[in-house]
Design a protein around this motif. Structure first.
Motif, PDB file in Angstrom:
ATOM      1  N   THR A   1      49.172  41.928  56.445  1.00 49.07           N
ATOM      2  CA  THR A   1      50.581  42.244  56.688  1.00 49.07           C
ATOM      3  C   THR A   1      51.396  42.080  55.410  1.00 49.07           C
ATOM      4  O   THR A   1      52.255  42.913  55.092  1.00 49.07           O
ATOM      5  CB  THR A   1      51.148  41.326  57.788  1.00 49.07           C
ATOM      6  N   LEU A   2      51.118  41.004  54.674  1.00 46.37           N
ATOM      7  CA  LEU A   2      51.802  40.777  53.400  1.00 46.37           C
ATOM      8  C   LEU A   2      51.476  41.894  52.417  1.00 46.37           C
ATOM      9  O   LEU A   2      52.345  42.372  51.686  1.00 46.37           O
ATOM     10  CB  LEU A   2      51.387  39.427  52.821  1.00 46.37           C
ATOM     11  N   SER A   3      50.231  42.337  52.408  1.00 44.46           N
ATOM     12  CA  SER A   3      49.824  43.426  51.526  1.00 44.46           C
ATOM     13  C   SER A   3      50.610  44.703  51.827  1.00 44.46           C
ATOM     14  O   SER A   3      51.105  45.380  50.911  1.00 44.46           O
ATOM     15  CB  SER A   3      48.324  43.683  51.683  1.00 44.46           C
ATOM     16  N   SER A   4      50.749  45.024  53.102  1.00 42.93           N
ATOM     17  CA  SER A   4      51.505  46.221  53.499  1.00 42.93           C
ATOM     18  C   SER A   4      52.976  46.093  53.094  1.00 42.93           C
ATOM     19  O   SER A   4      53.591  47.068  52.645  1.00 42.93           O
ATOM     20  CB  SER A   4      51.403  46.423  55.013  1.00 42.93           C
ATOM     21  N   ARG A   5      53.504  44.900  53.232  1.00 42.24           N
ATOM     22  CA  ARG A   5      54.905  44.670  52.872  1.00 42.24           C
ATOM     23  C   ARG A   5      55.112  44.830  51.369  1.00 42.24           C
ATOM     24  O   ARG A   5      56.100  45.438  50.932  1.00 42.24           O
ATOM     25  CB  ARG A   5      55.313  43.260  53.314  1.00 42.24           C
ATOM     26  N   ILE A   6      54.193  44.311  50.588  1.00 42.89           N
ATOM     27  CA  ILE A   6      54.303  44.426  49.139  1.00 42.89           C
ATOM     28  C   ILE A   6      54.254  45.883  48.702  1.00 42.89           C
ATOM     29  O   ILE A   6      55.010  46.315  47.835  1.00 42.89           O
ATOM     30  CB  ILE A   6      53.178  43.618  48.456  1.00 42.89           C
ATOM     31  N   GLU A   7      53.365  46.644  49.317  1.00 45.34           N
ATOM     32  CA  GLU A   7      53.252  48.074  48.998  1.00 45.34           C
ATOM     33  C   GLU A   7      54.592  48.771  49.208  1.00 45.34           C
ATOM     34  O   GLU A   7      54.981  49.660  48.440  1.00 45.34           O
ATOM     35  CB  GLU A   7      52.190  48.707  49.900  1.00 45.34           C
TER      36      GLU A   7
ATOM     37  N   THR B   1      60.528  34.906  45.329  1.00 43.60           N
ATOM     38  CA  THR B   1      61.062  34.820  46.689  1.00 43.60           C
ATOM     39  C   THR B   1      60.395  35.811  47.639  1.00 43.60           C
ATOM     40  O   THR B   1      60.044  35.460  48.769  1.00 43.60           O
ATOM     41  CB  THR B   1      62.580  35.084  46.672  1.00 43.60           C
ATOM     42  N   SER B   2      60.203  37.034  47.174  1.00 43.48           N
ATOM     43  CA  SER B   2      59.731  38.094  48.065  1.00 43.48           C
ATOM     44  C   SER B   2      58.213  38.203  48.162  1.00 43.48           C
ATOM     45  O   SER B   2      57.691  38.657  49.181  1.00 43.48           O
ATOM     46  CB  SER B   2      60.290  39.444  47.591  1.00 43.48           C
ATOM     47  N   LEU B   3      57.497  37.780  47.118  1.00 42.52           N
ATOM     48  CA  LEU B   3      56.053  38.004  47.096  1.00 42.52           C
ATOM     49  C   LEU B   3      55.223  36.719  47.064  1.00 42.52           C
ATOM     50  O   LEU B   3      54.260  36.584  47.826  1.00 42.52           O
ATOM     51  CB  LEU B   3      55.684  38.868  45.884  1.00 42.52           C
TER      52      LEU B   3
ATOM     53  N   THR C   1      48.402  17.398  33.785  1.00 43.46           N
ATOM     54  CA  THR C   1      48.488  16.931  35.168  1.00 43.46           C
ATOM     55  C   THR C   1      47.084  16.628  35.699  1.00 43.46           C
ATOM     56  O   THR C   1      46.076  16.865  35.026  1.00 43.46           O
ATOM     57  CB  THR C   1      49.136  18.003  36.080  1.00 43.46           C
ATOM     58  N   LYS C   2      47.033  16.148  36.946  1.00 40.30           N
ATOM     59  CA  LYS C   2      45.762  15.880  37.600  1.00 40.30           C
ATOM     60  C   LYS C   2      45.250  17.085  38.379  1.00 40.30           C
ATOM     61  O   LYS C   2      44.199  17.010  39.033  1.00 40.30           O
ATOM     62  CB  LYS C   2      45.912  14.685  38.545  1.00 40.30           C
ATOM     63  N   ALA C   3      45.972  18.173  38.330  1.00 32.75           N
ATOM     64  CA  ALA C   3      45.570  19.370  39.080  1.00 32.75           C
ATOM     65  C   ALA C   3      44.245  19.915  38.555  1.00 32.75           C
ATOM     66  O   ALA C   3      44.015  19.955  37.343  1.00 32.75           O
ATOM     67  CB  ALA C   3      46.655  20.429  38.986  1.00 32.75           C
ATOM     68  N   LYS C   4      43.383  20.337  39.469  1.00 35.92           N
ATOM     69  CA  LYS C   4      42.087  20.917  39.098  1.00 35.92           C
ATOM     70  C   LYS C   4      42.088  22.434  39.173  1.00 35.92           C
ATOM     71  O   LYS C   4      41.129  23.076  38.770  1.00 35.92           O
ATOM     72  CB  LYS C   4      40.997  20.374  40.015  1.00 35.92           C
ATOM     73  N   PHE C   5      43.191  23.018  39.695  1.00 36.05           N
ATOM     74  CA  PHE C   5      43.255  24.466  39.822  1.00 36.05           C
ATOM     75  C   PHE C   5      44.611  24.965  39.354  1.00 36.05           C
ATOM     76  O   PHE C   5      45.634  24.300  39.534  1.00 36.05           O
ATOM     77  CB  PHE C   5      43.017  24.906  41.270  1.00 36.05           C
ATOM     78  N   ALA C   6      44.593  26.137  38.746  1.00 34.08           N
ATOM     79  CA  ALA C   6      45.818  26.775  38.273  1.00 34.08           C
ATOM     80  C   ALA C   6      45.776  28.244  38.645  1.00 34.08           C
ATOM     81  O   ALA C   6      44.718  28.880  38.594  1.00 34.08           O
ATOM     82  CB  ALA C   6      45.956  26.609  36.762  1.00 34.08           C
ATOM     83  N   ILE C   7      46.926  28.758  39.047  1.00 33.43           N
ATOM     84  CA  ILE C   7      47.018  30.160  39.459  1.00 33.43           C
ATOM     85  C   ILE C   7      48.070  30.853  38.618  1.00 33.43           C
ATOM     86  O   ILE C   7      49.203  30.371  38.493  1.00 33.43           O
ATOM     87  CB  ILE C   7      47.389  30.288  40.950  1.00 33.43           C
ATOM     88  N   LEU C   8      47.707  31.958  38.046  1.00 40.37           N
ATOM     89  CA  LEU C   8      48.636  32.814  37.310  1.00 40.37           C
ATOM     90  C   LEU C   8      48.837  34.065  38.141  1.00 40.37           C
ATOM     91  O   LEU C   8      47.862  34.724  38.525  1.00 40.37           O
ATOM     92  CB  LEU C   8      48.066  33.157  35.935  1.00 40.37           C
ATOM     93  N   THR C   9      50.097  34.412  38.441  1.00 39.28           N
ATOM     94  CA  THR C   9      50.322  35.537  39.338  1.00 39.28           C
ATOM     95  C   THR C   9      51.605  36.297  39.019  1.00 39.28           C
ATOM     96  O   THR C   9      52.567  35.733  38.498  1.00 39.28           O
ATOM     97  CB  THR C   9      50.381  35.073  40.801  1.00 39.28           C
ATOM     98  N   ASN C  10      51.592  37.570  39.366  1.00 40.32           N
ATOM     99  CA  ASN C  10      52.798  38.397  39.330  1.00 40.32           C
ATOM    100  C   ASN C  10      53.175  38.836  40.742  1.00 40.32           C
ATOM    101  O   ASN C  10      53.912  39.800  40.922  1.00 40.32           O
ATOM    102  CB  ASN C  10      52.610  39.617  38.417  1.00 40.32           C
ATOM    103  N   GLY C  11      52.648  38.122  41.725  1.00 38.67           N
ATOM    104  CA  GLY C  11      52.958  38.428  43.119  1.00 38.67           C
ATOM    105  C   GLY C  11      52.010  39.431  43.748  1.00 38.67           C
ATOM    106  O   GLY C  11      51.954  39.536  44.972  1.00 38.67           O
ATOM    107  N   ILE C  12      51.280  40.158  42.916  1.00 34.43           N
ATOM    108  CA  ILE C  12      50.281  41.109  43.419  1.00 34.43           C
ATOM    109  C   ILE C  12      48.886  40.636  43.042  1.00 34.43           C
ATOM    110  O   ILE C  12      48.015  40.481  43.885  1.00 34.43           O
ATOM    111  CB  ILE C  12      50.545  42.522  42.857  1.00 34.43           C
ATOM    112  N   GLU C  13      48.711  40.360  41.767  1.00 32.40           N
ATOM    113  CA  GLU C  13      47.416  39.868  41.286  1.00 32.40           C
ATOM    114  C   GLU C  13      47.487  38.349  41.109  1.00 32.40           C
ATOM    115  O   GLU C  13      48.462  37.826  40.572  1.00 32.40           O
ATOM    116  CB  GLU C  13      47.054  40.532  39.960  1.00 32.40           C
ATOM    117  N   TYR C  14      46.454  37.667  41.584  1.00 32.74           N
ATOM    118  CA  TYR C  14      46.371  36.210  41.469  1.00 32.74           C
ATOM    119  C   TYR C  14      45.097  35.849  40.722  1.00 32.74           C
ATOM    120  O   TYR C  14      43.992  36.186  41.151  1.00 32.74           O
ATOM    121  CB  TYR C  14      46.362  35.556  42.856  1.00 32.74           C
TER     122      TYR C  14
END
Length: 366
Positions: free
Chosen positions: A10-16, A30-32, A103-116
């Motif tokens: 559903t989120l994918s359809s909304r982004i399109e 906010t939107s993605l 930080t102590k975080a073991k994961f990092a995500i780089l995103t533009n709201g479409i690609e993660y």
């Protein structure tokens, strides 16, 4: 799991639908981005679960901020750096790289709201890898990616479990990328490797150049034969029982390494190419099984192109029966009737709902 998958679709359809109206990084967040974090089960308004503008001091620099930090027991476990929906991500990897070690975080995500792009520290402890171990694109969703994304849901997230599979996932993707590069344009070392068991002479440059096209053709024929073997097996084993059609397709046309290799081609080349996907083959087999009741199966063909997948009679484009649109998240089937009727599909198996219409269209070309 089905509810989660439907939320992502559903989120994918909304982004399109809305992506072209988003102009800023804040609007992207906010939107993605926030809707995806919410779909993962996190309360985006609870600072115990999600902290916007998380402070991560870097060396002598103070007040460095990360767009979001997903929290667990008071500590960040996932860092998220957001960019505008219209920005490419490769230019910003170094920025998140700086944040990771503070930080102590073991994961990092780089995103533009479409690609993660998902990163961790497989190569060196507490130092973010240069390459992501997982890439998820909301406009190019592949079924096997849902399982990987689901591991980051709040109620199922476990650092050790994700790390256990991250290494295999990363190197599997790297191997597949290498293989697809060789598929597209085999290099000298790869050709030498292939020839080591089939050509006993000296592998001179001239010999390698002469074999280059043969190796490329062999790879293509190998995959085509694998696909055709599965099609033949599905067609020859069916008993015509409509109830079992969907089960038979799922059983006989199962995911293969060759299909995965084909899927990766789009990531290797600069321009879109025609790639016949597993879903399109499943749809073709399903339609062929339907038509087999009234039409000789040998008359049924397919032709693929960039926009849609044609199912034809007698290999004639003038006798196209239907078109399958599986190249975006909004799947459809279009029939070659007077109105060019189009039906939305949630899955390949939904084609079964339109069996009678498909048969009627085919009958006009008898």
């Amino acid at each position: 799991m089905e509810t989660f998958i439907q939320q992502i679709k559903t989120l994918s359809s909304r982004i399109e639908r809305i992506k072209d109206n988003i102009q800023t990084e804040e609007a992207t967040k906010t939107s993605l981005i926030m809707p995806l974090i919410q779909a993962l089960g996190y309360d985006i308004f609870n600072p115990e679960e999600l902290v916007p503008e998380f402070v991560a001091d870097v060396g002598i620099k103070k007040g460095e901020k990360i767009d979001y930090a997903i929290m667990e027991n008071g500590y960040p476990v996932i860092l998220i750096e957001a960019k505008s929906v219209h920005e490419k991500l490769h230019k910003h990897d170094s920025q998140l790289f700086r944040y990771f070690g503070t930080t102590k975080a073991k994961f990092a995500i780089l995103t533009n709201g479409i690609e993660y792009k998902f990163f961790t520290d497989l190569e060196e402890p507490n130092k973010m890898d240069e390459k992501p171990f997982f890439i998820f694109n909301l406009l190019e969703i592949r079924e096997n990616h849902f399982l990987e994304l689901a591991k980051f849901r709040k109620n199922f997230f476990n650092v050790e479990n994700v790390l256990t599979t991250a290494s295999e996932l990363k190197y599997t993707n790297e191997i597949k990328k290498f293989l697809t590069q060789q598929w597209d344009e085999p290099n000298e070392e790869f050709i030498k490797f292939v020839l080591s068991d089939v050509y006993q002479g000296v592998k001179t440059k001239k010999v390698i150049d002469n074999f280059r096209d043969i190796v490329k053709k062999s790879l293509n024929q190998f995959v085509n034969e694998k696909v055709n073997d599965k099609l033949h097996k599905a067609l020859s084993s069916t008993d015509g029982n409509e109830i079992n059609l969907a089960e038979k397709i799922n059983e006989e046309v199962a995911p293969t390494k060759e299909n995965e290799l084909i899927d990766e081609l789009e990531k290797v080349v600069d321009e879109p190419i025609i790639v016949t996907t597993e879903e399109e083959i499943e749809g073709y087999v399903l339609i062929k099984l339907m038509l087999k009741e009234s039409i000789d199966a040998s008359r049924i063909y397919y032709r693929d192109n960039k926009s849609y997948f044609n199912v034809l009679l007698d290999d004639s484009i003038r006798k196209w029966i239907c078109r399958l649109g599986f190249n975006t998240s909004n799947k459809y089937i279009q029939l070659n009737d007077e109105l060019k009727t189009t039906h939305k599909l949630e899955s390949v198996n939904d084609i079964l709902l339109y069996k009678d219409e498909i048969l009627r269209v085919a009958e006009q070309f008898h």
